[in-house]
Design an enzyme around this catalytic site. Structure first.
Site, short mmCIF file in Angstrom:
data_model
loop_
_atom_site.label_atom_id
_atom_site.label_comp_id
_atom_site.label_asym_id
_atom_site.label_seq_id
_atom_site.Cartn_x
_atom_site.Cartn_y
_atom_site.Cartn_z
N SER A 174 -12.87 12.64 -17.04
CA SER A 174 -13.94 13.55 -17.44
C SER A 174 -13.91 14.80 -16.56
CB SER A 174 -15.29 12.83 -17.35
OG SER A 174 -16.30 13.59 -17.97
N ASN A 175 -14.99 15.54 -16.51
CA ASN A 175 -15.08 16.75 -15.67
C ASN A 175 -16.54 16.92 -15.24
OD1 ASN A 175 -16.54 18.50 -17.65
ND2 ASN A 175 -14.74 17.96 -18.87
#
Ligand code: PMT
Length: 406
Positions: free
Chosen positions: A209-210
């Protein structure tokens, strides 16, 4: 003259920016507004009331028990007269008093008794602005529907540079015009916005993810909804409260976001892609938690579908706005994205710059338009930036609908 005959109470408080309230007063008058000025005791230490009396042509109200020559302008009459209360500059003290329901002078009493919108243009030292108590007061007031314009980043009276400087008079007047006239500018528009990160699963408990918090996308949704637009927000996992009046569609993976967008975009007049969609996902997701005991693990990744490019390919009359997160100077790359994905506007942010990009409450962006122009904007709160970008989108909608070239 967008404010012809509209009635504004201009509250001036004791920030060093009090002298700039003269420009705000002039700007309101140029737009045709009638302005009555209320000054706090601290403001009068910085600028003499006679300055505002000369500029406004009306008595300046300074105390609860003023009774200037037979005019019925006690605080209740003033709240009934006003269509907008604009406080510029607004100190931490005034904001704190309003947030706490304190009404101990004319201005705080007028605000607490007002039935019309109130717009604050804060101006203070950056440390005061960052103070969690002040931020809590601002959040509380925003949640109650009070409006804010700025503050912006700049050199402060102390010589320090930070967010705390009162917004420019033009920007404050624009916000006042919007507060008085713009609430339904977006009426009739259907807007689809993506926000937040996506999660691409390696196995049932691990994902790629980020750090996107969703703040920028949620602020965009709120800005559009506040102008009367019908907004659908497709959001990856975030901890944010959904903006009032916005339809929420919660997704997790890039593929789920794509499906949600594909289903809804045909009904949308405007698409804004703020989400930080993962560019790669594991080629396979393991059905069970991968055991550490299995030793080295090599992941094969495949590119995800480019959602905004798909929206751009079936664009029609729709306005399509993309955000671009770049590390470092990225104007040329953003221009190429605009062309390649048939976008109308790219909002470029350098996510390596302090106070900009992921997670933080502020952002500094450059607007890249179809005509090739690149307009760098100052560091702003994401909420203020969202309103600015939304105004830009409304202009694009106006051009398209009037048959021009967007
Ligand atoms: O959520 P916050 O913490 O407030 O942070 C805000 C933000 C940094 C996420 C936001 O300001 C931002 O920059 N969003 C775009 C992030 C991004 O994915 O940039 P990009 O340059 O990789 O992508 C360009 C555009 O393509 C974006 O509109 C993106 O939504 C879209 N895209 C990207 C990949 C993909 N598979 N599909 C897409 O639609």
């Amino acid at each position: 003259m967008r404010l012809e005959g509209r009635r504004v109470v201009l509250g001036v408080t004791g920030s060093i920016a009090a002298y700039k309230a003269c420009d705000v007063l002039r700007g309101l008058q140029k737009e045709g507004a009638q302005v009555r000025v209320v000054m706090t005791a601290a403001a009068q230490e910085l600028v003499r009331p006679t300055v505002f009396r000369s500029l406004s042509g009306s008595p300046v109200l300074t105390g609860m028990f003023d009774d200037p020559q037979g005019e019925d302008i006690k605080h209740i009459a003033l709240t009934e007269w006003a269509e907008l209360i604009l406080v510029a500059p607004a100190t931490a003290n005034l904001i704190g008093k309003v947030a706490s329901g304190i009404a101990d002078d004319l201005l705080s009493t007028v605000i607490s008794a007002a039935g019309c919108p109130t717009l604050f243009a804060p101006g203070m030292n950056f440390r005061m602005w960052e103070n969690p108590v002040v931020q809590g007061n601002v959040r509380k007031l925003k949640g109650l529907g009070y409006r804010f314009c700025g503050p912006v980043e700049g050199r402060l009276a102390s010589g320090a540079v930070g967010v705390g400087r009162m917004a420019d008079a033009d920007e404050i007047v624009r916000a006042a015009v919007q507060a008085l006239t713009g609430d339904d500018e977006g009426k009739g528009l259907r807007v689809l916005i993506t926000a937040g990160p996506t999660r691409e699963f390696i196995d049932p408990v691990r994902f790629i993810s980020n750090p996107s918090s969703g703040r920028m996308g949620y602020a965009m949704a709120e800005a559009a909804a506040k102008t009367g637009a019908e907004v659908c927000l497709v959001s990856g996992p975030t901890e944010l409260t959904p903006p009032a009046g916005v339809e929420m569609v919660r997704v997790c993976t890039a593929e789920e976001m794509r499906a949600a967008v594909t289903e809804r975009v045909p009904q949308a007049d405007v698409f804004v892609g703020v989400a930080a969609v993962a560019d790669f996902a594991p080629a396979e997701t393991a059905g069970a938690k991968i055991a550490r005991a299995d030793g080295d693990l090599t992941l094969a990744l495949r590119p995800t579908a480019d959602i905004i490019a798909e929206v751009g390919r079936a664009k029609g009359d729709r306005i399509v706005v993309g955000f671009a997160a770049e590390a470092g100077e990225g104007v040329e790359r953003a221009r190429r994205k605009l062309e390649a994905k048939s976008l109308d506007l790219v909002v470029l942010n350098d996510v390596t710059e302090p106070g900009s990009g992921f997670e933080v409450e502020t952002n500094r962006v450059t607007l890249i338009r179809r005509d090739g122009s690149a307009e760098p904007l100052p560091l702003m709160l994401k909420t203020d930036l969202a309103r600015h970008i939304w105004q830009e989108v409304l202009k694009l909608v106006g051009v398209t609908r009037s048959g021009g070239v967007a």
